[in-house]
Scaffold this active site. Sequence first.
Site, short mmCIF file in Angstrom:
data_model
loop_
_atom_site.label_atom_id
_atom_site.label_comp_id
_atom_site.label_asym_id
_atom_site.label_seq_id
_atom_site.Cartn_x
_atom_site.Cartn_y
_atom_site.Cartn_z
CG HIS A 268 -2.07 0.85 1.25
ND1 HIS A 268 -2.45 1.62 0.18
CD2 HIS A 268 -2.94 1.18 2.26
CE1 HIS A 268 -3.49 2.36 0.52
NE2 HIS A 268 -3.80 2.12 1.78
CG HIS A 309 -4.11 0.93 -8.31
ND1 HIS A 309 -5.46 0.87 -8.05
CD2 HIS A 309 -3.58 1.74 -7.37
CE1 HIS A 309 -5.72 1.64 -7.01
NE2 HIS A 309 -4.59 2.17 -6.56
CG ASP A 365 3.10 4.58 -3.72
OD1 ASP A 365 3.11 5.68 -3.16
OD2 ASP A 365 2.33 3.66 -3.41
N1 ACO Z 1 5.13 -6.51 -10.63
C1 ACO Z 1 5.04 -7.71 -11.29
N2 ACO Z 1 3.89 -8.38 -11.44
C2 ACO Z 1 2.78 -7.85 -10.92
C3 ACO Z 1 2.78 -6.61 -10.23
C4 ACO Z 1 4.02 -5.95 -10.11
N3 ACO Z 1 4.10 -4.78 -9.47
N4 ACO Z 1 1.54 -6.32 -9.81
C5 ACO Z 1 0.77 -7.32 -10.22
N5 ACO Z 1 1.51 -8.26 -10.88
C6 ACO Z 1 1.01 -9.49 -11.53
C7 ACO Z 1 0.64 -10.55 -10.51
O1 ACO Z 1 1.74 -11.40 -10.24
C8 ACO Z 1 -0.47 -11.26 -11.22
O2 ACO Z 1 0.10 -12.10 -12.20
P1 ACO Z 1 -0.58 -13.53 -12.55
O3 ACO Z 1 -1.94 -13.20 -13.08
O4 ACO Z 1 0.33 -14.15 -13.54
O5 ACO Z 1 -0.65 -14.28 -11.26
C9 ACO Z 1 -1.20 -10.15 -11.96
O6 ACO Z 1 -0.20 -9.14 -12.19
C10 ACO Z 1 -2.37 -9.55 -11.20
O7 ACO Z 1 -1.88 -9.03 -9.97
P2 ACO Z 1 -2.63 -9.16 -8.58
O8 ACO Z 1 -1.60 -9.33 -7.50
O9 ACO Z 1 -3.74 -10.17 -8.67
O10 ACO Z 1 -3.29 -7.72 -8.49
P3 ACO Z 1 -3.90 -7.06 -7.19
O11 ACO Z 1 -4.99 -6.21 -7.64
O12 ACO Z 1 -4.21 -8.10 -6.16
O13 ACO Z 1 -2.68 -6.22 -6.59
C11 ACO Z 1 -1.17 -4.47 -6.13
C12 ACO Z 1 -2.53 -4.86 -6.75
C13 ACO Z 1 -1.10 -4.96 -4.66
C14 ACO Z 1 -1.04 -2.96 -6.14
C15 ACO Z 1 -0.04 -5.14 -6.97
O14 ACO Z 1 -0.11 -4.68 -8.31
C16 ACO Z 1 1.34 -4.88 -6.37
O15 ACO Z 1 1.76 -5.60 -5.48
N6 ACO Z 1 2.06 -3.82 -6.87
C17 ACO Z 1 3.36 -3.48 -6.34
C18 ACO Z 1 3.20 -2.74 -5.03
C19 ACO Z 1 2.71 -1.31 -5.25
O16 ACO Z 1 3.22 -0.57 -6.09
N7 ACO Z 1 1.71 -0.94 -4.41
C20 ACO Z 1 1.16 0.44 -4.45
C21 ACO Z 1 -0.25 0.43 -4.93
S1 ACO Z 1 -0.86 2.08 -5.00
C22 ACO Z 1 -1.19 2.46 -3.40
O17 ACO Z 1 -1.50 1.67 -2.56
C23 ACO Z 1 -1.12 3.84 -3.04
#
Ligand code: ACO
Length: 430
Positions: A268, A309, A365
């Site tokens: 987050h 996201h 971010d």
């Molecule tokens: N890098 C690489 N792969 C990713 C990333 C990433 N940053 N984010 C998602 N994916 C992939 C997942 O592995 C998944 O792949 P799969 O379908 O082959 O299993 C697919 O994309 C879908 O991702 P989910 O994890 O299901 O997406 P979710 O909606 O649950 O997660 C989140 C969203 C937590 C923001 C995620 O994208 C993440 O962890 N990002 C990195 C952390 C980040 O930047 N957080 C800040 C968010 S903005 C905020 O809170 C202010």
Amino acid sequence: MANDTLSVTDNRTGKKFELKIENGCIRAMDLRQMKTDAEDFGLMTYDPAFMNTANCKSAITFIDGDKGILEYRGYPIDQLAEKSSHLETSYLLMNGELPSKAQLEEFTTKITHHTYVHENIKQFMDGFRYDAHPMSMLASTVAALSSFYPEAKQVKNKEVRRNQMMRLIAKMPTLAAFSYRHSQGLPYIYPNNDLSYTENFLTMVKSIGKPNWRPHPALVRALDVLFILHADHEQNCSTTSVRVVGSSEVDPYSAVAAGITALYGPLHGGANEAVLRMLREIGDKKNVPEFIKKVKDKDGDKKLMGFGHRVYKNYDPRAKVIKKACDEVFEVTGKNPLLDIAVELERIALQDEYFVQRKLYPNVDFYSGLIYEAMGFPMEFFTCLFAIPRTVGWVTQFEEMITDNEQKIARPRQIFTGPRKRDYVMLDKR
Ligand code: ACO
């Protein structure tokens, strides 16, 4: 004309049901009538992480993740970022309308009058170790504020509640600045009520030995824009935490402390800190392809921090504004050398099938950490810079929840998967 209902046949019993559709939703409680027999509890939905569940009705912030739209009370984020100030935006979020000149003056005066914290808070801060994370200090001191304002328990009393909301918005920069000063071993600087919200904050953080020192106006404005961008974001993890904790009718300080701890996590608000660590680890533009390869490796545990996201599947409109703010800040501070790595990461990722297919774009971010670092903030402090502006979102959502007649104490259901009744075995028989 389309009938706004959903016809369901429960194939277990052959019974048919007509469920009302309102605002594109069915009510989960309407499923309960679907039972296999009189003993059956009734049908529920299973939705880990609330992927497809609306927990409330809200009139505060609108997001269309597919189109990349973010609006506070109907005003597009890019217009507010360009033309408004954080305090004006705070008024808008709290009251639903932009203020008149007189209303803004009154609001600003009220916030200004609440910037000081009780002297005991300083001793409380001093109790932390020298290397305590500023977010731990912030969460703890905000929770502690409830002990200074016992009347805050009267959450149903609008006047009392509003007073705490103003206090939280006003004191958050002071507490964040104190946590910074503690971690740097510097004396605390008291608020200067002649300065704007953001200028005062930067002064409390940065001023050393020069009472008349003031931050560069371009940096004040850039940080204020970042504050606007972070002010609210509907039902994200920390806001949901505030609503869930607040639904027990605990005071807003305790509820907001829960929001701060949720924000602290690297998935987050903690992501801006994680982005900087990632950029440092990559170290050089030429290492970007190798890093991207590691991220795509399913057996690895690397993520491209600052990408992806839950809601935005096109682009994060805040990231666009921040990229522009980067240029303005770097003009004053000089370019952050990590920017080149970030730009290269974005360029390669946006062309890569892995990221395109999964609709992964830079989020808020990705670039904010670069700005914070250029402004001279240590990485550990970045998430505090998120918590300060998000406070208005948390308290506004808290108030909306507490005044919503449809809301009750939050209490989800579970699907029990453990063992059922079994007899206790004495220790010597195990
Ligand atoms: N890098 C690489 N792969 C990713 C990333 C990433 N940053 N984010 C998602 N994916 C992939 C997942 O592995 C998944 O792949 P799969 O379908 O082959 O299993 C697919 O994309 C879908 O991702 P989910 O994890 O299901 O997406 P979710 O909606 O649950 O997660 C989140 C969203 C937590 C923001 C995620 O994208 C993440 O962890 N990002 C990195 C952390 C980040 O930047 N957080 C800040 C968010 S903005 C905020 O809170 C202010």
